[in-house]
Design a protein around this motif. Structure first.
Motif, PDB file in Angstrom:
ATOM      1  N   TYR A  57     -51.781 -60.441  17.860  1.00  0.00           N
ATOM      2  CA  TYR A  57     -52.149 -61.682  18.166  1.00  0.00           C
ATOM      3  C   TYR A  57     -53.241 -62.418  19.197  1.00  0.00           C
ATOM      4  CZ  TYR A  57     -47.054 -62.046  15.479  1.00  0.00           C
ATOM      5  OH  TYR A  57     -46.887 -62.328  14.666  1.00  0.00           O
ATOM      6  N   TRP A  58     -53.807 -63.494  19.843  1.00  0.00           N
ATOM      7  CA  TRP A  58     -54.315 -63.521  20.762  1.00  0.00           C
ATOM      8  C   TRP A  58     -53.746 -65.138  21.135  1.00  0.00           C
ATOM      9  CZ3 TRP A  58     -57.221 -60.862  23.829  1.00  0.00           C
ATOM     10  CH2 TRP A  58     -58.232 -60.223  23.357  1.00  0.00           C
ATOM     11  N   TYR A  59     -53.741 -64.918  22.696  1.00  0.00           N
ATOM     12  CA  TYR A  59     -53.463 -66.079  22.713  1.00  0.00           C
ATOM     13  C   TYR A  59     -53.926 -66.943  24.255  1.00  0.00           C
ATOM     14  CZ  TYR A  59     -48.697 -65.271  20.019  1.00  0.00           C
ATOM     15  OH  TYR A  59     -47.413 -65.569  19.440  1.00  0.00           O
ATOM     16  N   ARG A  60     -53.727 -68.251  24.460  1.00  0.00           N
ATOM     17  CA  ARG A  60     -54.438 -68.900  25.420  1.00  0.00           C
ATOM     18  C   ARG A  60     -53.775 -69.428  25.909  1.00  0.00           C
ATOM     19  NH1 ARG A  60     -59.705 -73.142  26.891  1.00  0.00           N
ATOM     20  NH2 ARG A  60     -58.917 -73.959  27.787  1.00  0.00           N
ATOM     21  N   GLN A  61     -53.224 -69.288  28.386  1.00  0.00           N
ATOM     22  CA  GLN A  61     -52.428 -70.278  28.845  1.00  0.00           C
ATOM     23  C   GLN A  61     -53.401 -70.581  29.433  1.00  0.00           C
ATOM     24  OE1 GLN A  61     -49.884 -67.690  31.199  1.00  0.00           O
ATOM     25  NE2 GLN A  61     -48.186 -69.130  30.872  1.00  0.00           N
ATOM     26  N   VAL A 113     -53.552 -64.711  14.252  1.00  0.00           N
ATOM     27  CA  VAL A 113     -53.586 -63.981  14.171  1.00  0.00           C
ATOM     28  C   VAL A 113     -54.422 -62.776  13.220  1.00  0.00           C
ATOM     29  CG1 VAL A 113     -50.955 -62.785  12.799  1.00  0.00           C
ATOM     30  CG2 VAL A 113     -51.468 -65.209  14.472  1.00  0.00           C
ATOM     31  N   LEU A 114     -54.126 -61.437  13.757  1.00  0.00           N
ATOM     32  CA  LEU A 114     -54.747 -60.681  12.620  1.00  0.00           C
ATOM     33  C   LEU A 114     -53.796 -59.764  12.380  1.00  0.00           C
ATOM     34  CD1 LEU A 114     -57.148 -59.726  15.429  1.00  0.00           C
ATOM     35  CD2 LEU A 114     -57.685 -61.348  13.850  1.00  0.00           C
ATOM     36  N   LEU A 115     -54.089 -59.746  11.085  1.00  0.00           N
ATOM     37  CA  LEU A 115     -53.253 -58.757  10.580  1.00  0.00           C
ATOM     38  C   LEU A 115     -53.478 -57.184   9.175  1.00  0.00           C
ATOM     39  CD1 LEU A 115     -51.263 -61.760   7.868  1.00  0.00           C
ATOM     40  CD2 LEU A 115     -50.437 -60.703  10.416  1.00  0.00           C
ATOM     41  N   SER A 116     -54.408 -57.664   9.276  1.00  0.00           N
ATOM     42  CA  SER A 116     -55.114 -55.789   8.533  1.00  0.00           C
ATOM     43  C   SER A 116     -56.506 -55.651   9.441  1.00  0.00           C
ATOM     44  CB  SER A 116     -55.811 -56.541   7.450  1.00  0.00           C
ATOM     45  OG  SER A 116     -56.830 -57.352   7.125  1.00  0.00           O
ATOM     46  N   ASN A 117     -56.812 -54.363   8.954  1.00  0.00           N
ATOM     47  CA  ASN A 117     -58.296 -53.328   9.674  1.00  0.00           C
ATOM     48  C   ASN A 117     -59.233 -53.792   9.317  1.00  0.00           C
ATOM     49  OD1 ASN A 117     -59.612 -51.164  11.284  1.00  0.00           O
ATOM     50  ND2 ASN A 117     -59.719 -50.307   8.942  1.00  0.00           N
ATOM     51  N   GLY A 118     -60.103 -54.300  10.034  1.00  0.00           N
ATOM     52  CA  GLY A 118     -61.315 -55.084   9.835  1.00  0.00           C
ATOM     53  C   GLY A 118     -61.472 -56.666   9.982  1.00  0.00           C
ATOM     54  N   LYS A 174     -61.526 -62.896  12.618  1.00  0.00           N
ATOM     55  CA  LYS A 174     -61.596 -64.375  12.429  1.00  0.00           C
ATOM     56  C   LYS A 174     -62.016 -65.408  14.139  1.00  0.00           C
ATOM     57  CE  LYS A 174     -57.010 -64.714  10.446  1.00  0.00           C
ATOM     58  NZ  LYS A 174     -55.591 -65.548  10.272  1.00  0.00           N
ATOM     59  N   GLN A 175     -62.396 -66.595  13.346  1.00  0.00           N
ATOM     60  CA  GLN A 175     -63.389 -67.346  14.383  1.00  0.00           C
ATOM     61  C   GLN A 175     -62.774 -68.698  14.532  1.00  0.00           C
ATOM     62  OE1 GLN A 175     -67.590 -67.475  13.569  1.00  0.00           O
ATOM     63  NE2 GLN A 175     -68.239 -68.106  15.175  1.00  0.00           N
ATOM     64  N   GLU A 176     -63.332 -69.637  15.975  1.00  0.00           N
ATOM     65  CA  GLU A 176     -63.132 -70.596  15.659  1.00  0.00           C
ATOM     66  C   GLU A 176     -62.906 -71.298  16.771  1.00  0.00           C
ATOM     67  OE1 GLU A 176     -59.951 -72.234  14.432  1.00  0.00           O
ATOM     68  OE2 GLU A 176     -60.989 -74.594  15.488  1.00  0.00           O
ATOM     69  N   GLY A 177     -64.773 -71.918  16.563  1.00  0.00           N
ATOM     70  CA  GLY A 177     -65.373 -72.062  17.468  1.00  0.00           C
ATOM     71  C   GLY A 177     -65.973 -71.049  18.233  1.00  0.00           C
ATOM     72  N   ARG A 178     -65.942 -71.219  19.370  1.00  0.00           N
ATOM     73  CA  ARG A 178     -67.050 -69.998  20.246  1.00  0.00           C
ATOM     74  C   ARG A 178     -66.391 -68.839  20.679  1.00  0.00           C
ATOM     75  NH1 ARG A 178     -70.749 -73.373  22.755  1.00  0.00           N
ATOM     76  NH2 ARG A 178     -70.720 -75.458  23.029  1.00  0.00           N
ATOM     77  N   LEU A 179     -64.858 -68.638  19.898  1.00  0.00           N
ATOM     78  CA  LEU A 179     -64.102 -67.503  20.309  1.00  0.00           C
ATOM     79  C   LEU A 179     -63.846 -66.887  18.706  1.00  0.00           C
ATOM     80  CD1 LEU A 179     -61.568 -68.292  22.213  1.00  0.00           C
ATOM     81  CD2 LEU A 179     -62.869 -67.880  23.167  1.00  0.00           C
ATOM     82  N   MET A 180     -64.271 -65.505  19.115  1.00  0.00           N
ATOM     83  CA  MET A 180     -63.698 -64.807  17.091  1.00  0.00           C
ATOM     84  C   MET A 180     -63.445 -63.732  18.017  1.00  0.00           C
ATOM     85  SD  MET A 180     -67.850 -63.064  14.996  1.00  0.00           S
ATOM     86  CE  MET A 180     -67.139 -62.509  16.346  1.00  0.00           C
ATOM     87  N   ALA A 181     -61.892 -63.103  17.048  1.00  0.00           N
ATOM     88  CA  ALA A 181     -61.373 -61.990  17.261  1.00  0.00           C
ATOM     89  C   ALA A 181     -61.461 -61.036  15.877  1.00  0.00           C
ATOM     90  CB  ALA A 181     -59.865 -62.400  17.052  1.00  0.00           C
ATOM     91  N   THR A 188     -60.651 -57.102  19.961  1.00  0.00           N
ATOM     92  CA  THR A 188     -61.416 -57.525  20.452  1.00  0.00           C
ATOM     93  C   THR A 188     -61.766 -59.163  20.832  1.00  0.00           C
ATOM     94  OG1 THR A 188     -63.734 -57.595  19.308  1.00  0.00           O
ATOM     95  CG2 THR A 188     -63.576 -55.934  20.566  1.00  0.00           C
ATOM     96  N   LEU A 189     -61.764 -60.047  21.598  1.00  0.00           N
ATOM     97  CA  LEU A 189     -62.120 -61.571  21.681  1.00  0.00           C
ATOM     98  C   LEU A 189     -63.356 -61.573  22.460  1.00  0.00           C
ATOM     99  CD1 LEU A 189     -61.328 -64.246  20.952  1.00  0.00           C
ATOM    100  CD2 LEU A 189     -59.851 -63.744  23.377  1.00  0.00           C
ATOM    101  N   HIS A 190     -64.486 -61.996  21.450  1.00  0.00           N
ATOM    102  CA  HIS A 190     -65.543 -62.424  21.930  1.00  0.00           C
ATOM    103  C   HIS A 190     -65.978 -63.490  21.930  1.00  0.00           C
ATOM    104  CE1 HIS A 190     -69.923 -60.989  22.147  1.00  0.00           C
ATOM    105  NE2 HIS A 190     -70.573 -62.305  21.093  1.00  0.00           N
ATOM    106  N   ILE A 191     -67.040 -63.936  23.273  1.00  0.00           N
ATOM    107  CA  ILE A 191     -66.355 -65.173  23.794  1.00  0.00           C
ATOM    108  C   ILE A 191     -68.668 -65.994  23.277  1.00  0.00           C
ATOM    109  CG2 ILE A 191     -66.623 -67.271  25.606  1.00  0.00           C
ATOM    110  CD1 ILE A 191     -64.555 -65.234  26.412  1.00  0.00           C
ATOM    111  N   THR A 192     -68.099 -66.798  22.394  1.00  0.00           N
ATOM    112  CA  THR A 192     -69.938 -67.439  22.666  1.00  0.00           C
ATOM    113  C   THR A 192     -70.498 -68.564  23.299  1.00  0.00           C
ATOM    114  OG1 THR A 192     -70.183 -66.084  20.435  1.00  0.00           O
ATOM    115  CG2 THR A 192     -71.944 -67.779  20.718  1.00  0.00           C
TER     116      THR A 192
END
Lengths: 116, 108
Positions: free
Chosen positions: B33-37, B48-53, B56-63, B73-77
Motif C-alpha cells: 500500500y501507499w498512503y499520504r498523510q 494498493v498493489l497486488l501482484s508482481n509488475g 497504478k497511476q493517479e494524476g502525477r503519482l505512479m506506483a 516505487t512511487l514516482h512523482i512527475t
C-alpha cells in the motif's frame, strides 16, 4: 467509499486519568481492526490487532493492561488508555479491514491525545 | 520479522521536477500500500498493489511493484506544491507494517 469514524479527534486529560477512544466502521463490517500510535515526525507503530469477539493481540513492548482494547461488535472497537501519563501523549489511529478479507484497509481520522 | 524501509526519508524538490521514492521490504507479502498523510491528519489511501509488475497511476503519482526484488516505487512527475506531504508505504503479512515515511516538500 467505506468510512471509519474515530472519536474523539482530540482529547486533553490529566495524568492518571483514563481515556477511551472509539473506532466505528459506519457502512461495513470489520472483523479485524488495528490500533496504531504515531509520535511526531515518526511512522505509525502497530500497537495491537483486535478481532471481533476475541482478545486483542498486542505487539511486543505494548502493555496490554495499560492499553485496553475491546472489539465487542463487528462495527466497534475501543482503545482505553488507562492511568495516562505524559509519555502516552501521541496520535492514535485505528484501521479496519472489511470482513471476508478484502484488499483495502480503512483508517479513522485519528485521535490526538495530550496528557498534562 | 517483516521490515519495511523507505528512502529517502526527506525530500525537497522544486516544482516541475520528477523524483522517485523507494520502498523495500524484507519478506514476501500479499500486497503493498501507499498512503499520504498531511500534518495532523490521518492517512489517505493512494494505491494498493497486488501482484508482481503491478503499476497504478493517479494524476502525477505512479506506483509500481516488483515482488521478486521486494521493491515498490512511487514516482512523482512534474511535482506541484499540493503534493507536499508525508508518504508511507506499508506491507501486509497478517498485519500492516509501515515504512518510516518520506516527508516531501515541493517548493516553487
Amino acid at each position: 467509499g467505506a468510512v471509519v469514524s474515530q472519536h474523539p479527534s482530540r482529547v486533553i486529560c490529566k495524568s492518571g486519568t483514563s481515556v477511551k477512544i472509539e473506532c466505528r466502521s459506519l457502512d461495513f463490517q470489520a472483523t479485524t481492526m488495528f490500533w496504531y500510535r504515531q509520535f511526531p515526525k515518526q511512522s505509525l507503530m502497530l500497537m495491537a490487532t483486535s478481532n471481533e469477539g476475541s482478545k486483542a493481540t498486542y505487539e511486543q513492548g505494548v502493555e496490554k493492561d495499560k492499553f485496553l482494547i475491546n472489539h465487542a461488535s463487528l462495527t466497534l472497537s475501543t482503545l482505553t488508555v488507562t492511568s495516562a501519563h505524559p509519555e502516552d501523549s501521541s496520535f492514535y489511529i485505528c484501521s479496519a479491514r472489511v470482513s471476508g478479507g478484502g484488499e483495502k484497509l480503512f483508517f479513522g481520522s485519528g485521535t490526538q491525545l495530550s496528557v498534562l | 520479522e517483516l521490515k519495511v524501509e523507505q528512502n529517502p526519508l526527506f525530500l525537497s524538490m522544486q516544482e516541475g521536477k520528477n523524483y522517485t521514492i523507494y520502498c523495500n521490504y524484507s519478506t514476501t507479502s500479499d500486497r503493498l500500500y501507499w498512503y499520504r498523510q498531511d500534518p495532523g491528519k490521518s492517512l489517505e489511501s493512494l494505491f494498493v498493489l497486488l501482484s508482481n509488475g503491478a503499476v497504478k497511476q493517479e494524476g502525477r503519482l505512479m506506483a509500481s511493484l516488483d515482488t521478486k526484488a521486494r521493491l515498490s516505487t512511487l514516482h512523482i512527475t512534474a511535482a506541484v506544491h499540493d503534493l507536499s506531504a508525508t508518504y508511507f508505504c506499508a506491507v501486509i503479512k497478517g498485519k500492516l507494517i509501515f515504512g518510516q515515511g518520506t516527508e516531501l516538500s515541493v517548493k516553487p
